[in-house]
Write a protein that holds these residues in place. Structure first.
Motif, PDB file in Angstrom:
ATOM      1  N   ILE A   1      -2.257  60.645  -0.932  1.00  0.00           N
ATOM      2  CA  ILE A   1      -3.714  60.775  -0.942  1.00  0.00           C
ATOM      3  C   ILE A   1      -4.320  59.878   0.132  1.00  0.00           C
ATOM      4  O   ILE A   1      -3.989  58.696   0.223  1.00  0.00           O
ATOM      5  CB  ILE A   1      -4.291  60.381  -2.316  1.00  0.00           C
ATOM      6  CG1 ILE A   1      -3.838  61.372  -3.396  1.00  0.00           C
ATOM      7  CG2 ILE A   1      -5.814  60.314  -2.261  1.00  0.00           C
ATOM      8  CD1 ILE A   1      -4.238  60.970  -4.806  1.00  0.00           C
ATOM      9  N   ILE A   2      -5.184  60.451   0.944  1.00  0.00           N
ATOM     10  CA  ILE A   2      -5.983  59.652   1.880  1.00  0.00           C
ATOM     11  C   ILE A   2      -7.435  59.863   1.479  1.00  0.00           C
ATOM     12  O   ILE A   2      -7.917  61.000   1.425  1.00  0.00           O
ATOM     13  CB  ILE A   2      -5.713  60.032   3.359  1.00  0.00           C
ATOM     14  CG1 ILE A   2      -6.640  59.215   4.279  1.00  0.00           C
ATOM     15  CG2 ILE A   2      -5.828  61.523   3.611  1.00  0.00           C
ATOM     16  CD1 ILE A   2      -6.312  59.347   5.765  1.00  0.00           C
TER      17      ILE A   2
ATOM     18  N   TYR B   1      -2.845  56.001  -0.073  1.00  0.00           N
ATOM     19  CA  TYR B   1      -2.863  55.227   1.164  1.00  0.00           C
ATOM     20  C   TYR B   1      -3.949  54.170   1.103  1.00  0.00           C
ATOM     21  O   TYR B   1      -5.126  54.474   0.900  1.00  0.00           O
ATOM     22  CB  TYR B   1      -3.099  56.158   2.354  1.00  0.00           C
ATOM     23  CG  TYR B   1      -3.261  55.434   3.674  1.00  0.00           C
ATOM     24  CD1 TYR B   1      -2.297  54.535   4.120  1.00  0.00           C
ATOM     25  CD2 TYR B   1      -4.386  55.646   4.473  1.00  0.00           C
ATOM     26  CE1 TYR B   1      -2.445  53.867   5.324  1.00  0.00           C
ATOM     27  CE2 TYR B   1      -4.540  54.993   5.685  1.00  0.00           C
ATOM     28  CZ  TYR B   1      -3.564  54.103   6.103  1.00  0.00           C
ATOM     29  OH  TYR B   1      -3.719  53.439   7.297  1.00  0.00           O
ATOM     30  N   THR B   2      -3.545  52.921   1.256  1.00  0.00           N
ATOM     31  CA  THR B   2      -4.479  51.791   1.232  1.00  0.00           C
ATOM     32  C   THR B   2      -4.254  50.955   2.493  1.00  0.00           C
ATOM     33  O   THR B   2      -3.330  50.139   2.545  1.00  0.00           O
ATOM     34  CB  THR B   2      -4.268  50.921  -0.021  1.00  0.00           C
ATOM     35  OG1 THR B   2      -2.870  50.589  -0.141  1.00  0.00           O
ATOM     36  CG2 THR B   2      -4.689  51.662  -1.278  1.00  0.00           C
ATOM     37  N   PRO B   3      -5.060  51.156   3.519  1.00  0.00           N
ATOM     38  CA  PRO B   3      -4.869  50.442   4.797  1.00  0.00           C
ATOM     39  C   PRO B   3      -4.893  48.928   4.619  1.00  0.00           C
ATOM     40  O   PRO B   3      -5.701  48.391   3.858  1.00  0.00           O
ATOM     41  CB  PRO B   3      -6.066  50.905   5.642  1.00  0.00           C
ATOM     42  CG  PRO B   3      -6.504  52.171   5.007  1.00  0.00           C
ATOM     43  CD  PRO B   3      -6.228  52.032   3.545  1.00  0.00           C
ATOM     44  N   GLY B   4      -3.995  48.264   5.319  1.00  0.00           N
ATOM     45  CA  GLY B   4      -3.955  46.806   5.293  1.00  0.00           C
ATOM     46  C   GLY B   4      -4.814  46.206   6.391  1.00  0.00           C
ATOM     47  O   GLY B   4      -5.454  46.925   7.173  1.00  0.00           O
ATOM     48  N   SER B   5      -4.835  44.889   6.461  1.00  0.00           N
ATOM     49  CA  SER B   5      -5.616  44.210   7.504  1.00  0.00           C
ATOM     50  C   SER B   5      -4.837  44.175   8.809  1.00  0.00           C
ATOM     51  O   SER B   5      -3.606  44.123   8.810  1.00  0.00           O
ATOM     52  CB  SER B   5      -5.959  42.782   7.061  1.00  0.00           C
ATOM     53  OG  SER B   5      -4.775  42.036   6.850  1.00  0.00           O
ATOM     54  N   ASP B   6      -5.547  44.201   9.902  1.00  0.00           N
ATOM     55  CA  ASP B   6      -4.954  44.173  11.232  1.00  0.00           C
ATOM     56  C   ASP B   6      -5.805  43.242  12.104  1.00  0.00           C
ATOM     57  O   ASP B   6      -6.860  43.648  12.600  1.00  0.00           O
ATOM     58  CB  ASP B   6      -4.921  45.582  11.824  1.00  0.00           C
ATOM     59  CG  ASP B   6      -4.261  45.640  13.187  1.00  0.00           C
ATOM     60  OD1 ASP B   6      -4.161  44.600  13.862  1.00  0.00           O
ATOM     61  OD2 ASP B   6      -3.839  46.743  13.595  1.00  0.00           O
TER      62      ASP B   6
END
Length: 289
Positions: free
Chosen positions: A129-130, A159-164
């Motif tokens: 899932i996005i 989907y859980t984007p991380g920090s960048d």
């Protein structure tokens, strides 16, 4: 020699077919299905958006269009089947606005599980899932945990984007507004749509309504579901007129790279479903020994 030429011709045709295989569920034919399952490693992408007001300058389907376009760009290079438009999420806080499509909470839970069940019934073992809507994360996290309520023959990944840090540095250089006030249909979301669908954005209308916090509810350490309406009655939080194509391209490129990595991980994963089945087995056998 003739036999070799025939073999090469078949291989070339098969390769061409694999390249032309549609990525959208609704664009595949029934005879494409086995090839799509194999090429995707039985992986289906489920983009979830919403229908709600996005200020006076952006389309109602902003969140849906956003994740649909990101998914479409990702699967061009990392094949997976993309489920058609899904906009059945949590959006009760915007029911006072025209065009909002809000269903009861029990129904959206049941509908999403039934949708995943049908995706699984069609041969997919992995569903990723996005999400594109800021009002969905709590609902989706609860949905994910609730999937353990019964045995499923597929695994779902959110989907859980991380920090960048590097992206954040570039982002800070390009943005023009305070990120703490850029919450809905503001600079970030509008810039993203300028990159994805500029034909749907009217930046010049961004100032026609206020996107400022109205601060109409002076409570601390307390949560009430009317908090968003109290602060942002226009269902607009930010300054959409500050959006730029440059910022939008940075955001989209970053999102495409991040989701591509997540999709590759899901396609290669062999442990999640194994552990899930182990869990269900222990649940089923509890108290039998």
């Amino acid at each position: 020699m003739k036999s070799l030429l025939i073999t090469l011709s078949v291989l070339l045709c098969s390769s061409a077919f694999a390249q032309q295989l549609p990525t959208r569920w609704d664009e595949l034919s029934a005879v494409d299905w086995p090839a799509a399952l194999e090429k995707s490693s039985q992986t289906c992408v489920l983009p979830i958006g919403i229908l709600e007001k996005h200020g006076p300058h952006s389309p109602l389907g902003n969140d849906l269009i956003h994740v649909r376009e990101i998914a479409a760009r990702v699967v061009k290079n990392e094949y997976a089947v993309v489920f058609p438009d899904y906009f059945y999420g949590q959006i009760n806080e915007a029911r006072q606005q025209p065009g909002t499509f809000a269903l009861p909470g029990v129904l959206i839970m049941q509908l999403l599980e039934a949708t995943c069940d049908e995706i699984g019934r069609n041969g997919f073992k992995k569903i990723i899932i996005i999400n594109g809507h800021g009002g969905n994360p709590e609902f989706l996290q609860f949905f994910m945990q609730n999937l353990l309520n019964k045995r499923h023959n597929y695994a779902v990944f959110l989907y859980t984007p991380g920090s960048d840090p590097e992206f954040q540095k570039q982002y800070a250089k390009l943005r023009k507004t305070d990120p703490s006030t850029d919450l809905h249909a503001g600079e970030r979301e509008t810039s993203t749509m300028l990159e994805l669908r500029p034909d749907l954005i009217h930046v010049e209308k961004g100032t026609e309504q206020s996107g400022a916090d109205q601060k109409r509810l002076p409570l601390t350490n307390l949560y009430t579901p009317i908090w968003w309406y109290a602060s942002y009655p226009n269902h607009y939080a930010g300054q959409g007129e500050k959006a730029t194509h440059e910022l939008g391209k940075l955001i989209v490129d970053h999102e495409v790279a991040g989701f591509t990595d997540a999709l590759k991980q899901v396609k290669a994963d062999t442990k999640t479903l194994q552990l899930q089945n182990e869990y269900y087995d222990k649940v089923d056998n509890l108290g039998k020994n």
